[in-house]
Design an enzyme around this catalytic site. Structure first.
Site, short mmCIF file in Angstrom:
data_model
loop_
_atom_site.label_atom_id
_atom_site.label_comp_id
_atom_site.label_asym_id
_atom_site.label_seq_id
_atom_site.Cartn_x
_atom_site.Cartn_y
_atom_site.Cartn_z
N ARG A 92 -40.98 26.27 59.69
CA ARG A 92 -40.14 25.50 60.03
C ARG A 92 -39.56 26.36 61.10
O ARG A 92 -38.24 25.58 61.71
CB ARG A 92 -39.92 25.36 58.50
N HIS A 168 -35.43 24.39 46.45
CA HIS A 168 -34.40 24.97 46.88
C HIS A 168 -33.54 24.21 45.71
O HIS A 168 -33.17 23.30 44.53
CB HIS A 168 -34.49 23.02 47.66
N ASP A 170 -31.13 21.30 45.24
CA ASP A 170 -31.56 20.13 45.88
C ASP A 170 -32.36 19.54 44.69
O ASP A 170 -33.00 18.32 44.64
CB ASP A 170 -31.10 19.33 47.26
N CYS A 262 -33.47 15.69 50.69
CA CYS A 262 -33.53 16.29 51.33
C CYS A 262 -33.94 15.30 52.49
O CYS A 262 -33.33 15.95 53.97
CB CYS A 262 -35.10 16.74 51.37
#
Ligand code: ARG
Length: 272
Positions: A92, A168, A170, A262
């Site tokens: 990433r 994550h 979230d 996201c």
């Protein structure tokens, strides 16, 4: 009670989100992704925001960066200040260059993490009242908390994530307003569950189905919650709290372990 009203978001047009060649979280299954479906899902999400009078700024995806579509992971934004991410996985890392360009072009002052400090933007960060909650353990380390606290002059509360499915913040935590937040207890260490219980007056548990149905990965604006479809018990809970559920489908993006939140980085919001 004051409600958060989102004014502007940043999203990445999924021009090349058509196959997955690597696995960096347990939701990911390598293989084909239906490009047409992906574009359609993304456009429906843009439409859902526009119906809430939210301006959608768009960055175009680079061919070599499949996960670039997850705009929230790219930085923490306050006013015109952005703290750019440092991604944990090599796969990433190239995304940052493209977002850096976008933020620079759009008048943001760029801030960076020290070399050995990792944090993946708003995937692991929620401003909540006068504090900033950071999910640590998988993609962010504890040292990032000091850097962020200084940069944004804010008290930072680290929350320890202990289940890789909830890599994550979230994916396991969803703050609805100043009183109420949802969380999936098994995602967090015993200590962090205690911290949340003390902090949030009305802390509601996600059931396993809701957590695995990506309910945490929602976006709230005013009295509307935009969330993954197929979660009737979550809808009931929201209705009881006086919120309107807006269902969208992000099924193709979930193949990479990402959903509504996201795909969305909030650039501007106010309190109404
Ligand atoms: N495949 C991506 C990764 O593992 C998904 C990121 C989703 N973003 C999020 N904020 N949960 O990094």
């Amino acid at each position: 009670m004051k409600q958060k009203l989102i004014k502007k978001v940043l999203m990445c047009e999924p021009l090349y989100f058509d196959s997955l060649d690597y696995v960096i979280n347990p939701w990911m299954t390598p293989g084909k992704i239906n490009k047409e479906k992906t574009l359609n899902e993304w456009e429906q999400l843009v439409k859902a925001y526009e119906e809430q009078n939210i301006t959608v700024e768009v960055i175009k995806q680079n061919r070599d960066c499949p996960d670039m579509v997850f705009a929230t992971d790219q930085g923490i934004i306050r006013g015109k200040k952005v703290l750019l991410s440092r991604f944990w996985h090599d796969e990433r890392k190239p995304e940052t260059e493209y977002y850096k360009e976008w933020f620079e072009k759009n008048g943001y002052s760029l801030n960076y993490l020290p070399n050995d400090v990792y944090l993946e933007g708003n995937g692991d960060a929620f401003f909540w009242k006068d504090k900033l909650l950071i999910g640590i353990g998988y993609r962010a380390d504890k040292t990032s908390c000091d850097v962020i606290s200084k940069l944004f002059d804010i008290e930072v509360i680290p929350l320890e994530i202990i289940d890789s499915k909830f890599y994550h913040l979230d994916v396991g935590f969803f703050p609805l307003n100043n009183d109420t937040a949802f969380y999936y207890p098994p995602a967090f260490s015993q200590k962090s569950r205690g911290v949340l219980k003390k902090l949030v007056p009305n802390l509601i548990e996600f059931s396993k189905d809701e957590a695995y149905g990506f309910c945490a990965n929602s976006v709230v604006t005013d009295h509307h919650v935009i969330h993954q479809k197929g979660n009737p018990t979550f809808q009931e809970k929201l209705n009881k709290l006086g919120y309107v559920s807006v269902e969208v489908d992000t099924g193709e993006f979930m193949k990479s372990g990402g959903g509504v939140h996201c795909l969305t980085n909030v650039l501007e919001e106010t309190l109404s």
